[in-house]
Design a protein around this motif. Sequence first.
Motif, PDB file in Angstrom:
ATOM      1  N   TYR A 231       0.030  12.716   3.553  1.00 45.69           N
ATOM      2  CA  TYR A 231      -0.251  13.870   2.918  1.00 45.69           C
ATOM      3  C   TYR A 231       0.683  14.881   2.510  1.00 45.69           C
ATOM      4  O   TYR A 231       1.107  15.456   1.422  1.00 45.69           O
ATOM      5  CB  TYR A 231      -1.400  14.662   3.578  1.00 45.69           C
ATOM      6  CG  TYR A 231      -1.868  15.918   2.917  1.00 45.69           C
ATOM      7  CD1 TYR A 231      -2.747  15.880   1.967  1.00 45.69           C
ATOM      8  CD2 TYR A 231      -1.449  16.949   3.613  1.00 45.69           C
ATOM      9  CE1 TYR A 231      -3.149  17.164   1.178  1.00 45.69           C
ATOM     10  CE2 TYR A 231      -1.612  18.596   2.814  1.00 45.69           C
ATOM     11  CZ  TYR A 231      -2.573  18.586   2.006  1.00 45.69           C
ATOM     12  OH  TYR A 231      -2.987  19.661   1.030  1.00 45.69           O
TER      13      TYR A 231
ATOM     14  N   GLY B  53      -6.291   4.194   6.700  1.00 51.47           N
ATOM     15  CA  GLY B  53      -6.671   5.584   7.013  1.00 51.47           C
ATOM     16  C   GLY B  53      -7.436   6.190   8.117  1.00 51.47           C
ATOM     17  O   GLY B  53      -7.392   7.049   8.464  1.00 51.47           O
TER      18      GLY B  53
ATOM     19  N   GLN C  37      -2.750   6.829  13.833  1.00 49.98           N
ATOM     20  CA  GLN C  37      -3.354   6.902  12.410  1.00 49.98           C
ATOM     21  C   GLN C  37      -3.286   8.298  12.092  1.00 49.98           C
ATOM     22  O   GLN C  37      -3.039   8.641  10.764  1.00 49.98           O
ATOM     23  CB  GLN C  37      -4.936   6.650  12.484  1.00 49.98           C
ATOM     24  CG  GLN C  37      -5.444   6.343  11.288  1.00 49.98           C
ATOM     25  CD  GLN C  37      -4.963   5.135  10.197  1.00 49.98           C
ATOM     26  OE1 GLN C  37      -4.678   4.012  10.819  1.00 49.98           O
ATOM     27  NE2 GLN C  37      -4.146   5.448   9.019  1.00 49.98           N
TER      28      GLN C  37
ATOM     29  N   MET D  87      -6.027   5.975  -0.442  1.00 49.15           N
ATOM     30  CA  MET D  87      -6.264   5.257   0.651  1.00 49.15           C
ATOM     31  C   MET D  87      -7.722   5.137   1.279  1.00 49.15           C
ATOM     32  O   MET D  87      -8.160   4.185   1.715  1.00 49.15           O
ATOM     33  CB  MET D  87      -5.184   5.847   1.885  1.00 49.15           C
ATOM     34  CG  MET D  87      -5.207   5.204   3.073  1.00 49.15           C
ATOM     35  SD  MET D  87      -4.121   5.789   4.214  1.00 49.15           S
ATOM     36  CE  MET D  87      -4.189   7.704   4.376  1.00 49.15           C
ATOM     37  N   LEU D  88      -8.291   6.430   1.459  1.00 52.09           N
ATOM     38  CA  LEU D  88      -9.533   6.326   2.063  1.00 52.09           C
ATOM     39  C   LEU D  88     -10.516   5.707   1.230  1.00 52.09           C
ATOM     40  O   LEU D  88     -11.552   4.909   1.806  1.00 52.09           O
ATOM     41  CB  LEU D  88      -9.839   7.836   2.620  1.00 52.09           C
ATOM     42  CG  LEU D  88      -8.970   8.431   3.546  1.00 52.09           C
ATOM     43  CD1 LEU D  88      -9.544   9.877   3.594  1.00 52.09           C
ATOM     44  CD2 LEU D  88      -9.082   7.655   4.939  1.00 52.09           C
TER      45      LEU D  88
ATOM     46  N   ASP E 227      -1.567   9.677   8.462  1.00 49.76           N
ATOM     47  CA  ASP E 227      -2.098  10.326   7.479  1.00 49.76           C
ATOM     48  C   ASP E 227      -1.714  11.525   6.962  1.00 49.76           C
ATOM     49  O   ASP E 227      -1.532  12.017   5.912  1.00 49.76           O
ATOM     50  CB  ASP E 227      -3.615  10.342   7.908  1.00 49.76           C
ATOM     51  CG  ASP E 227      -4.425   9.238   7.887  1.00 49.76           C
ATOM     52  OD1 ASP E 227      -3.952   8.126   7.522  1.00 49.76           O
ATOM     53  OD2 ASP E 227      -5.761   9.189   8.645  1.00 49.76           O
TER      54      ASP E 227
ATOM     55  N   PHE F  27       0.430   4.225  -2.493  1.00 49.34           N
ATOM     56  CA  PHE F  27       0.445   5.575  -2.201  1.00 49.34           C
ATOM     57  C   PHE F  27       1.232   6.328  -3.099  1.00 49.34           C
ATOM     58  O   PHE F  27       0.948   7.373  -3.613  1.00 49.34           O
ATOM     59  CB  PHE F  27       0.663   5.932  -0.999  1.00 49.34           C
ATOM     60  CG  PHE F  27      -0.390   5.119  -0.032  1.00 49.34           C
ATOM     61  CD1 PHE F  27      -1.616   4.831  -0.445  1.00 49.34           C
ATOM     62  CD2 PHE F  27      -0.054   5.197   1.395  1.00 49.34           C
ATOM     63  CE1 PHE F  27      -2.417   4.047   0.306  1.00 49.34           C
ATOM     64  CE2 PHE F  27      -0.937   4.418   2.324  1.00 49.34           C
ATOM     65  CZ  PHE F  27      -1.990   3.942   2.060  1.00 49.34           C
TER      66      PHE F  27
ATOM     67  N   SER G   1     -10.687   2.066   1.314  1.00 49.98           N
ATOM     68  CA  SER G   1     -11.054   1.197   2.321  1.00 49.98           C
ATOM     69  C   SER G   1     -12.533   1.511   2.225  1.00 49.98           C
ATOM     70  O   SER G   1     -13.402   0.332   2.529  1.00 49.98           O
ATOM     71  CB  SER G   1     -10.722   2.270   3.540  1.00 49.98           C
ATOM     72  OG  SER G   1      -9.314   1.999   3.824  1.00 49.98           O
TER      73      SER G   1
ATOM     74  N   GLN H 215       0.692  -1.436   0.138  1.00 54.59           N
ATOM     75  CA  GLN H 215      -0.051  -0.119  -0.103  1.00 54.59           C
ATOM     76  C   GLN H 215       0.973   1.315  -0.086  1.00 54.59           C
ATOM     77  O   GLN H 215       0.589   2.287  -0.665  1.00 54.59           O
ATOM     78  CB  GLN H 215      -0.886  -0.069   1.117  1.00 54.59           C
ATOM     79  CG  GLN H 215      -2.208  -0.596   1.080  1.00 54.59           C
ATOM     80  CD  GLN H 215      -3.144  -0.163  -0.207  1.00 54.59           C
ATOM     81  OE1 GLN H 215      -2.875  -0.332  -1.320  1.00 54.59           O
ATOM     82  NE2 GLN H 215      -4.090   0.166   0.295  1.00 54.59           N
TER      83      GLN H 215
ATOM     84  N   SER I  40      -7.316  -3.361   1.191  1.00 56.96           N
ATOM     85  CA  SER I  40      -7.591  -2.772   2.272  1.00 56.96           C
ATOM     86  C   SER I  40      -8.654  -3.660   3.018  1.00 56.96           C
ATOM     87  O   SER I  40      -8.847  -3.766   4.219  1.00 56.96           O
ATOM     88  CB  SER I  40      -8.629  -1.320   1.978  1.00 56.96           C
ATOM     89  OG  SER I  40      -7.529  -0.396   1.891  1.00 56.96           O
TER      90      SER I  40
ATOM     91  N   SER J  33      -2.939  10.495  -3.066  1.00 51.02           N
ATOM     92  CA  SER J  33      -2.750   9.439  -2.009  1.00 51.02           C
ATOM     93  C   SER J  33      -3.448   8.995  -0.935  1.00 51.02           C
ATOM     94  O   SER J  33      -3.982   8.134  -0.737  1.00 51.02           O
ATOM     95  CB  SER J  33      -1.066   9.544  -1.517  1.00 51.02           C
ATOM     96  OG  SER J  33      -0.383   9.390  -2.593  1.00 51.02           O
ATOM     97  N   ILE J  34      -4.012  10.261  -0.238  1.00 50.86           N
ATOM     98  CA  ILE J  34      -4.776  10.231   0.752  1.00 50.86           C
ATOM     99  C   ILE J  34      -6.280   9.744   0.327  1.00 50.86           C
ATOM    100  O   ILE J  34      -6.955   8.723   0.891  1.00 50.86           O
ATOM    101  CB  ILE J  34      -5.009  11.616   1.432  1.00 50.86           C
ATOM    102  CG1 ILE J  34      -3.776  11.944   2.324  1.00 50.86           C
ATOM    103  CG2 ILE J  34      -6.199  11.735   2.218  1.00 50.86           C
ATOM    104  CD1 ILE J  34      -3.560  11.184   3.502  1.00 50.86           C
TER     105      ILE J  34
END
Length: 297
Positions: free
Chosen positions: A175, A91, A167, A186-187, A171, A32, A190, A28, A55, A182-183
């Motif tokens: 960023y 995330g 976490q 990730m979110l 995060d 990212f 999930s 992961q 995820s 990338s953020i």
Amino acid sequence: LAKHPEIKALMKPDYNLIWVVVLMVLAQLTAFYLVKDLDWKWVVFWAYVFGSCISHSMTLAIHEISHNSAFGNSKAMWNRWFGIFANLPLGLPYSISFKRYHMDHHRYLGGDGIDVDIPTNFEGWFFCTRFRKFIWIVLQPFFYAIRPLCINPKPITRLEIINLLAQLAFDVLIYYLWGVKSIFYMLAGSVLGLGLHPISGHFIAEHYMFLKGHETYSYYGPLNLLTFNVGYHNEHHDFPNIPGKSLPLVKKIAAEYYDNLPQYNSWIKVLYDFVMDDTISPYSRMKRQLKGEVKQD
């Protein structure tokens, strides 16, 4: 166990789980970095095609860790710290709270007001048509996040605060290093992976009563390879202290107890049947009124 005492030999940690989780985190992190300069359409594409699978698989690795499968019961705190590490590429903080509520799910399966795997009355009442059930599946990660606060809120613990702070720090670092794409990857991975996704069929398959009298079902299809054998769910509830890697051996050793139970071979079909079968809804769960002393995690 009286008939098959050799099953006791399977009650030991799965140290390979440690290296699998480390490799998943590294995968992961690599993703990212790779998505940071892609067009948004490709960020969304890879978030669903790749990120969602990793995820969701990681949430089931955290499930394994919650049962102390990584380091064993004698090193319970090592499992808690490792769960926080495994949580990072998701995330959102999840590992410590999941462990607390999941142990209640095993002790008091279907317990009214205790087992937060049981949908709320609102979910059962509102998501009763085919279209609404489809939307419910899409929004499953949000219901799983909010439901504990409605059904069985618990005081926040020190480990949950540490999980949250770790976490947030991770995060912010992602960023700072690689930016908003990338953020988002990730979110989005999930949320998408826990919503309308083939792997998410296990949420429905495990305990929804497609057949009266049968409240737990196993799945023996290929997606067990990505989910630490969570599909072997009757076996898991019988022996929650046996790592997922060894659950196929439980079925093989005690075949006479499992082979004739209702079972699934496709999680996609489970999702389709849930939406299209008008007799099935979030209400299709066994709920129990618990008696006697209740000891929660």
